[in-house]
Motif scaffolding. Structure first.
Motif, PDB file in Angstrom:
ATOM      1  N   ARG B 160      10.688  -5.098   3.283  1.00 50.60           N
ATOM      2  CA  ARG B 160      11.023  -3.670   3.207  1.00 50.60           C
ATOM      3  C   ARG B 160      12.347  -3.365   3.884  1.00 50.60           C
ATOM      4  O   ARG B 160      12.803  -2.233   3.865  1.00 50.60           O
ATOM      5  CB  ARG B 160       9.934  -2.835   3.914  1.00 50.60           C
ATOM      6  CG  ARG B 160       8.565  -2.850   3.292  1.00 50.60           C
ATOM      7  CD  ARG B 160       7.682  -1.750   3.896  1.00 50.60           C
ATOM      8  NE  ARG B 160       7.678  -1.769   5.354  1.00 50.60           N
ATOM      9  CZ  ARG B 160       6.802  -2.434   6.098  1.00 50.60           C
ATOM     10  NH1 ARG B 160       5.848  -3.137   5.521  1.00 50.60           N
ATOM     11  NH2 ARG B 160       6.871  -2.398   7.418  1.00 50.60           N
ATOM     12  N   GLY B 161      12.925  -4.351   4.570  1.00 48.43           N
ATOM     13  CA  GLY B 161      14.151  -4.119   5.308  1.00 48.43           C
ATOM     14  C   GLY B 161      13.905  -3.454   6.646  1.00 48.43           C
ATOM     15  O   GLY B 161      14.812  -2.902   7.275  1.00 48.43           O
ATOM     16  N   ASP B 162      12.677  -3.515   7.093  1.00 45.03           N
ATOM     17  CA  ASP B 162      12.273  -2.932   8.369  1.00 45.03           C
ATOM     18  C   ASP B 162      12.494  -3.998   9.445  1.00 45.03           C
ATOM     19  O   ASP B 162      12.205  -5.169   9.216  1.00 45.03           O
ATOM     20  CB  ASP B 162      10.782  -2.589   8.219  1.00 45.03           C
ATOM     21  CG  ASP B 162      10.200  -1.865   9.410  1.00 45.03           C
ATOM     22  OD1 ASP B 162      10.757  -1.995  10.511  1.00 45.03           O
ATOM     23  OD2 ASP B 162       9.176  -1.184   9.210  1.00 45.03           O
ATOM     24  N   ASP B 163      13.008  -3.624  10.621  1.00 50.45           N
ATOM     25  CA  ASP B 163      13.275  -4.668  11.614  1.00 50.45           C
ATOM     26  C   ASP B 163      12.104  -4.892  12.579  1.00 50.45           C
ATOM     27  O   ASP B 163      12.264  -5.466  13.643  1.00 50.45           O
ATOM     28  CB  ASP B 163      14.585  -4.391  12.371  1.00 50.45           C
ATOM     29  CG  ASP B 163      14.543  -3.063  13.105  1.00 50.45           C
ATOM     30  OD1 ASP B 163      13.461  -2.415  13.079  1.00 50.45           O
ATOM     31  OD2 ASP B 163      15.572  -2.658  13.672  1.00 50.45           O
ATOM     32  N   TRP B 164      10.916  -4.463  12.187  1.00 52.58           N
ATOM     33  CA  TRP B 164       9.729  -4.720  13.005  1.00 52.58           C
ATOM     34  C   TRP B 164       9.519  -6.227  13.176  1.00 52.58           C
ATOM     35  O   TRP B 164       9.691  -6.989  12.230  1.00 52.58           O
ATOM     36  CB  TRP B 164       8.502  -4.106  12.331  1.00 52.58           C
ATOM     37  CG  TRP B 164       7.236  -4.322  13.116  1.00 52.58           C
ATOM     38  CD1 TRP B 164       6.755  -3.537  14.113  1.00 52.58           C
ATOM     39  CD2 TRP B 164       6.302  -5.402  12.976  1.00 52.58           C
ATOM     40  NE1 TRP B 164       5.583  -4.052  14.602  1.00 52.58           N
ATOM     41  CE2 TRP B 164       5.283  -5.194  13.934  1.00 52.58           C
ATOM     42  CE3 TRP B 164       6.238  -6.535  12.149  1.00 52.58           C
ATOM     43  CZ2 TRP B 164       4.202  -6.068  14.071  1.00 52.58           C
ATOM     44  CZ3 TRP B 164       5.166  -7.415  12.288  1.00 52.58           C
ATOM     45  CH2 TRP B 164       4.161  -7.176  13.247  1.00 52.58           C
TER      46      TRP B 164
END
Lengths: 341, 181, 852
Positions: B160-164
């Motif tokens: 998702r391109g989330d940096d989690w």
């Protein structure tokens, strides 16, 4: 690797052709294959020819109408679980289907196949080599039912999770054979015998399922509880399907309770005589639960101690009816199948 | 019982590549993938639909290749573990599994990765419960599963391109409580 | 020359706080191939002209073979050969004391599943069809179905060897004044406990492929944890020199101890490859994997311990009875292991241990994760919980009071060096809120604590020899790449990554610049294999030695070339440079070129042999280890009192890892151990069906399938909080200890203790099935003892005990009737610590030198 024995395989596109093929010797019908192929790999079911229903058009899909919902026999269990309208109308049915085996198996297995799934027994669902070492059993090639050695009958247990809940919901199935079609209640599809467990003729094909409408108007509430060791994969060692219809005054007008996996067919509990005309309450539920425990015939042919499973028929029936009545539910079932993906 | 079986032919579309194969009609997709196509990344642990090791995707749906005849897979879109990476780039699931130690012996992992791929395509941001349910047909004897669940969450975030990222205690010891006297 | 402010370079070692790789999470070296499907397991291999083998297995539990009729099978399509036992007459077995197996049964079968014939055919389909057509006639013998039956039925014997009748092995050991100890006790507690057998259940079914090369050379590829022992067994059975047999262990798809014996199918495919001159493959079905077994022994135990009011222990007496199954396997070692490590966690001044292993007509038991110790550990830790209640001492406090001090020699003469058990207990106590919550949670909810200890490699090899237990070779050349050769087998635990990281750390290069060649008996130096949690420590030490030797050569050459003293050179970041001026140096490949130019072709070796343990009595060989790992765990459980069903919600586990080489892999081993422990505690059972005797002699595995043998799945795992306690052990590579097995040990007793805290029911057996919990609850409701478990331990004559004086008593590690024993006048000191004993030994040696 455990492999299938050699077979002829056919996948005709016309239902008549499938029915015609079934008339020959040593032919078996396959749909999703999740029951037949393991049984054939272990060789307790054999065939020269296997004929598939999967190429026949028009046998899959869910159709919500005013008479109820029609489900094509080839509809995958996964498609049923994902049907939002189904979940809204018959949550206990969705729950039962969502609890069957595992996600990849549910995307292959069909609802028709699950209704007709072979009865199971740990003396029977074994390889050819294993069964040789017990000299087979009554259900296949042998002369003794090892579960109850003095019994003249086979005690293999019903293994369908959809069957008890569909019985409880008064569902019907359509059977098509060489002599035409007939519609029977799901509860009439089964026979209490481990070997000859279906009232369907061998050349009849289950093509469609109907859950009659009206349930919500009649305030039908249903529940499905399943006992098994793990949260997935396992067959039920006990399931309880219950449906209770009430009128506007909350008086019970009709009620059904069926147990799965504790008999060779879904076991019907006589609850109407107790419940109809009264509001559902803790005391009545207790009496139903005791009847369930009495009616269950758990045998030592699946997982868990048989006697404890019998006791659990009481607890789980209690829990299912408490759920319906909106009373607190105390049982801690294994975490399973409640998340829909 | 028949001593000899019928041989059939099919063009199987596997990971967007056509494989023309001949095989006995009673052979499963698992057997044909491994033995005729040389795609041994798909594993087997029971051949009875009980462990999930042989899972592949057919038309995007997870399928147990041990319970499907190859003859039924003719004009369908088959995806196996070998097709998960793009050229030499790993799929986020592969990166997350490798970096988080979600694979130990690695034997059950191809099946789990295929189930996880199907899940992420349906649900890009799955809850822990959804991940556990989606993968619940796959048995693993090494990892204890929790690290796999975390790796799927991490991969979903990457996709998702989330940096989690998984919390520090997924990589290091949980901080030791101060020792009492 | 060095600048005045420069300091000698600190070598990468456990003392170096600036380790680059060790202690840092990194992607395992086989990580990529394990997520792409590229990695080949044994069954993934195939070769031109390969034929397939299917074994015909016994369908009766105990019988003499009267006749094997292959006539029909031979005529079936595709059949190439059918082999019977006479072609492989030499017996084998993992332990030299119990070489009781034949690749194919000769005259006699000992369990349902014992192989009697091997059918080779062009396809696996054909091999299976033909195998079903082989007809075997048996003369049935009485079925020995349990420990109790074996005790009552000395004849007919399942094997013609063993201590007596159907008792394979009897052990009786006594350390110190046990009876005196019991007399001094304020409270004596006794428990009888049963631990059900269970199996490894690797998802990869065993597979083996043999490829014939010359007329008398052959290569076997197999899913084995112990290629070296398979190599030895093949040479023995095939009666050809070991030098002509090559065994390659493929990556193993799960082992857990289940792939550590040489197996029938490995020998059969190798024999057939040589016979037929073509590749031969056997891949077992899931059911056959259950017949290979070698899993956890079912053990019935009786444990009696004397306690003083302050909680200290005065003496312990442990009796164990093991159901061994049809063959020896590791069973003699397993038998000793049900007692040997009992002394490693808490101080026990006197200890009596008696054990018996019975032969029964079931698949053979052997080593599963924890090998023989989970069963007595279960008994011990629930026993301590009961003692704590009786003595009114908190269970955590009771354990802390009894902790074995570091550097102790135990009553049974095990050297326990570093121990982090105190920190482990403190960590889980604090993490779980034990002090505030234990005994105070609402009815139905409970906490349970247990501890454990495990070996970091067995002190002795399986067969007696003076050679190293692990060897590593390095090859370096001008490419700058380093090839590492080692016989160890990667079974998923991450041993390849440990090996690569140790070498890369010491040589200051990246993991990408090392290449591994492992588990190949032709190419790699011997490592005994992946069992007994030995690899990190033993292979690690060998790898350190090899890498340090390589670094020394390179440093010499670079030092000479750059005119810098060797000890001022730093190996880091793929360079070798001057500690005072990092710009002054060479790339690693330039450095290797310098060394290759100076010394010629570069290669170094390292090897590891464990220190000799002090015990000298018969049986002292089982239990010693270079060092021990320690674990403490607390489980939280919620029990439904109506049904007995329960869920484990949370596990806090602290493990003394010495030092984590790669923390991600360490955490993975802990989580996997918790998982497998919970499986054993909650559901896993290797159960058998005995058909009614009047109708059948049959004794069959109840459920040889992944569906019916219950192993936990994705929905069945609790949250796990893991604490790593780093004690920096002086015997471990970079201070490291094992983690593959130890963390499993506390799980089963912690669950039993948690169930007791939740509902007041003692389940003195595993698995803790819900029906047992309910049975206990019903007994409790009726005012009866809320306990479920075995009623009694059978009367067994264990024979006269071997009496050994403890270090405390001044013993010398020998049995008192050993003519060499120096009764109470040995080198042992009164405190018996390791250091004091070492000191005494040194003094004795110097005295010997001066007097001679």
């Amino acid at each position: 690797m455990l492999r299938l024995p050699p077979i002829d395989y056919r996948s005709p596109q016309r239902l008549e052709e499938v029915i015609a093929t079934l008339a020959s010797e040593n032919v078996r019908l396959v749909a999703g294959g999740t029951d037949l192929w393991p049984n054939m790999k272990r060789r307790h079911q054999l065939a020269d020819t296997v004929v598939s229903l999967m190429s026949v058009p028009g046998l899959r899909g869910i159709e919500h109408g005013k008479d109820g919902v029609k489900i094509g026999a080839l509809t995958s269990l996964a498609d049923i679980v994902r049907d939002d309208k189904m979940r809204a109308l018959w949550p206990a049915f969705t729950r039962a289907v969502a609890s069957i085996s595992s996600p990849p198996l549910r995307s292959m297995a069909t609802i028709g196949g699950n209704l007709c799934v072979d009865t199971r027994c740990t003396y029977y669902n074994q390889t050819e080599e294993w069964r040789r070492s017990i000299d087979y059993c009554l259900k296949e090639k042998g002369t003794i039912c090892w579960v109850a050695t003095k019994s003249p009958r086979c005690w293999a247990h019903s293994a369908s999770d959809s069957a008890p809940i569909l019985c409880a919901l008064d569902a019907q199935v359509k059977l098509i054979g060489p002599d035409g079609e007939r519609v029977i209640p799901v509860s009439a599809l089964f026979r209490d015998d481990g070997i000859d467990y279906l009232c369907k003729k061998s050349d009849e094909i289950l093509t469609e399922l109907l859950i009659p409408a009206g349930s919500d108007q009649d305030h039908c509430r249903s529940a499905f509880w399943k006992l098994r060791r793990r949260g997935s994969i396992d067959f039920a060692v006990l399931s309880v399907a219950a449906a209770v219809w009430t009128d506007t005054k909350n008086t019970v007008t009709r009620a059904t309770v069926y147990l799965g996996a504790v008999g060779s067919s879904p076991v019907s509990i006589d609850v109407e005589s107790l419940l109809v005309g009264q509001p559902l309450n803790e005391d009545l539920i207790k009496q139903v639960a005791q009847r369930a425990q009495k009616a269950a015939t758990p045998m030592d042919n699946t997982d868990f101690a048989a006697a404890w499973r019998g006791k659990m028929a009481n607890n789980y029936t209690h829990a299912a009816l408490n759920e319906i009545a909106g009373l607190p539910v105390r049982c801690a079932p294994p975490k399973h199948g409640l998340t829909v993906v | 019982m028949k001593a000899r079986s019928t041989t059939t032919t099919a063009v199987l579309k596997i990971n967007d590549e056509d494989h023309a194969v001949a095989f006995p009609v009673h052979h499963t997709l698992l057997e044909v993938l491994r033995e005729e196509c040389g795609l041994t990344g798909t594993k087997h642990g029971c051949e009875l639909g009980e462990c999930g090791a042989c899972a592949v995707l057919v038309d995007g749906e997870p399928v147990l290749s041990c319970l499907m005849l190859a003859a039924e897979a003719g004009d369908r879109n088959i995806e196996t573990i070998e097709g998960l990476q793009r050229n030499n780039d790993l799929h986020p699931l592969q990166t997350a599994f490798a970096d988080l130690g979600a694979t130990q012996c690695g034997y059950c992992i191809p099946g789990i990765l295929m189930l996880a791929k199907a899940l992420l395509e349906r649900e890009p941001d799955p809850s822990e419960g959804q991940i556990r349910e989606a993968l619940s047909g796959n048995l693993c004897r090494c990892t204890g599963y929790n690290r796999i669940v975390l790796a799927v969450q991490w991969a979903a975030a990457m996709a998702r391109g989330d940096d989690w990222r998984p919390p520090p205690e997924a990589f290091h010891s949980t901080s030791l409580p101060q020792a009492s006297a | 020359m060095p600048k005045s402010d420069s300091k000698p370079a600190v070598k990468a070692s456990k003392d170096n706080p600036e380790l680059r790789l060790i202690g840092t999470p990194f992607r395992r070296v086989d990580g990529r191939t394990k997520v792409t499907g590229q990695l080949q397991f044994a069954d993934d291999l195939s070769f031109p002209r390969m034929v397939y083998v299917k074994l015909v297995r016994s369908t009766v539990p105990h019988a003499n073979i009267k006749n094997i009729d292959c006539s029909e099978a031979r005529k079936m399509p595709g059949v190439v050969d059918i082999m019977l036992g006479e072609e492989l007459p030499v017996p084998y077995g993992i332990l030299p004391v119990s070489r009781d197996e034949h690749a194919l049964a000769i005259n006699k079968v000992r369990f349902v599943g014992d192989p009697v014939a091997a059918v080779a055919a062009l396809t696996e389909d054909q091999a299976h069809e033909a195998a079903l057509a082989v007809k075997v006639k048996y003369e049935v013998l009485p079925t020995i179905d349990s420990i109790q039956t074996a005790l009552k039925t000395p004849e007919p014997r399942i094997h013609e060897y063993g201590d007596e009748g159907n008792l394979h092995k009897k052990v009786s050991l006594e350390f110190g004044a046990v009876d005196e100890g019991f007399e001094q006790a304020d409270v004596v507690l006794e428990d009888t406990v049963f631990f059900q057998g269970n199996t490894h259940l690797p998802i990869e079914q065993h597979a083996a492929v043999a490829v014939a090369e010359d007329e008398d050379r052959v290569t076997l590829y197999s899913s084995t944890q112990t290629p070296h022992y398979v190599h030895r067994a093949l040479a023995r059975v095939l009666q050809i020199p070991a030098s002509r047999i090559r065994v390659i262990a493929c990556s193993v798809g799960g082992g857990f101890g289940g792939k550590t014996d040489p197996f029938n199918h490995e020998i059969i495919v190798t024999k057939l490859a040589l016979k037929l001159g073509r590749p031969v493959k056997a891949t077992l079905t899931r059911e056959e994997v259950f017949y290979c077994h070698r899993g956890r022994h079912p053990v019935l135990m009786n444990l009696r311990t004397g306690f003083r009011k302050d909680g200290s222990m005065t003496a312990q007496h442990l009796r164990t009875a093991l159901d061994g199954g049809g063959y020896g396997s590791y069973g003699v070692a397993s038998t000793f292991y049900t007692g040997a490590l009992q002394t490693t966690t808490y101080t026990l001044p006197a200890y009596r241990f008696e054990a018996v292993r019975a032969f029964t007509n079931k698949p053979p038991c052997g080593p599963k994760r924890g090998h023989g110790t989970p069963q007595p550990r279960f008994a011990y830790e629930i026993h301590l919980d009961k003692a704590a209640e009786k003595l009114r001492i908190d269970p955590a406090e009771l354990r802390l009071r009894n902790l074995l001090p570091a550097n102790s020699v135990t009553a049974n003469w095990l050297e326990v060096g570093s121990t982090g058990l105190r920190q482990c207990i403190e960590a889980v106590v604090a993490g779980s809120g034990w002090k505030e919550r234990y005994g105070k949670l609402p009815e139905g909810r409970g906490l349970g604590l247990a501890c454990g200890a495990y070996m970091c490699g067995a002190g002795l090899p399986i067969y007696w020899n003076h050679m190293p237990q692990s060897g590593v070779q390095l090859k370096l050349d001008r490419s700058g790449g380093v090839a590492i050769f080692c016989g160890q087998a990667e079974v998923g635990q991450g041993s390849d990554s440990v090996l690569a990281a140790i070498v890369a750390e010491i040589l200051g290069i990246s993991l990408a610049d090392v290449r591994l060649c492992v588990a190949d008996t032709d190419l790699t130096p011997v490592d005994l294999g992946s069992y007994s949690s030995r690899v990190t420590l033993m292979m690690g030490q060998a790898a350190m030695q090899a890498a340090e030797r390589a670094r020394e050569l390179i440093a010499k050459a670079v030092g000479a070339q750059l005119e810098i003293p060797e000890n001022y050179l730093v190996f880091a970041d793929n360079r070798v440079f001057y500690s005072g001026d990092p710009d002054k140096g060479l790339s690693f490949s330039e450095a290797v070129i310098a060394a290759e130019a100076r010394f010629g072709t570069l290669g170094t070796t390292g090897s590891y042999t464990p220190p000799r343990a002090p015990g000298r009595y018969r049986g002292a060989g089982v239990g010693p280890s270079p060092t021990y790992s320690f674990t403490a765990a607390i489980l939280e459980v919620e029990v439904d009192p109506q049904t007995g069903l329960y869920n484990v919600d949370h596990v806090w586990l602290a493990h003394d890892i010495g030092r984590a080489i790669n923390p991600v892999l360490v955490l993975g081993q802990i989580e996997g151990s918790v998982y497998m422990g919970l499986g054993e505690a909650i559901m896993e059972e290797q159960e058998f069906r005995r058909l009614p005797k009047r109708l059948s002699p049959s004794l069959v595995h109840k459920m040889p399938s992944l569906l019916e043998y219950k192993s936990p799945g994705f929905h069945d795992m609790p949250e796990i909080t893991s604490y790593l306690v780093e004690t920096d052990d002086e015997r471990g590579p970079f201070g490291a200890k094992e983690v593959g097995q130890g963390p499993l040990l506390p799980i089963m007793p912690a669950l039993a203790n948690a169930v007791y805290d939740a509902v007041g029911v003692r389940v003195d057996q595993v698995p803790i099935r819900p029906d047992l919990v309910l049975k206990g609850l019903q007994a409790k409701a009726k005012g009866k003892e809320a306990r479920v478990g075995p009623a009694n331990f059978p009367e067994i004559d264990f024979g006269d005990p071997v009496l050994v004086h403890t270090p405390e008593q001044g013993g010398d590690g020998r049995a008192v009737d050993d003519p060499k024993a120096k009764r109470r006048t040995g080198v042992g000191s009164s405190t018996g610590t390791m250091k004091e004993r070492d000191q005494a030994l040194k003094e004795k040696d110097s005295a010997a030198l001066t007097t001679n």
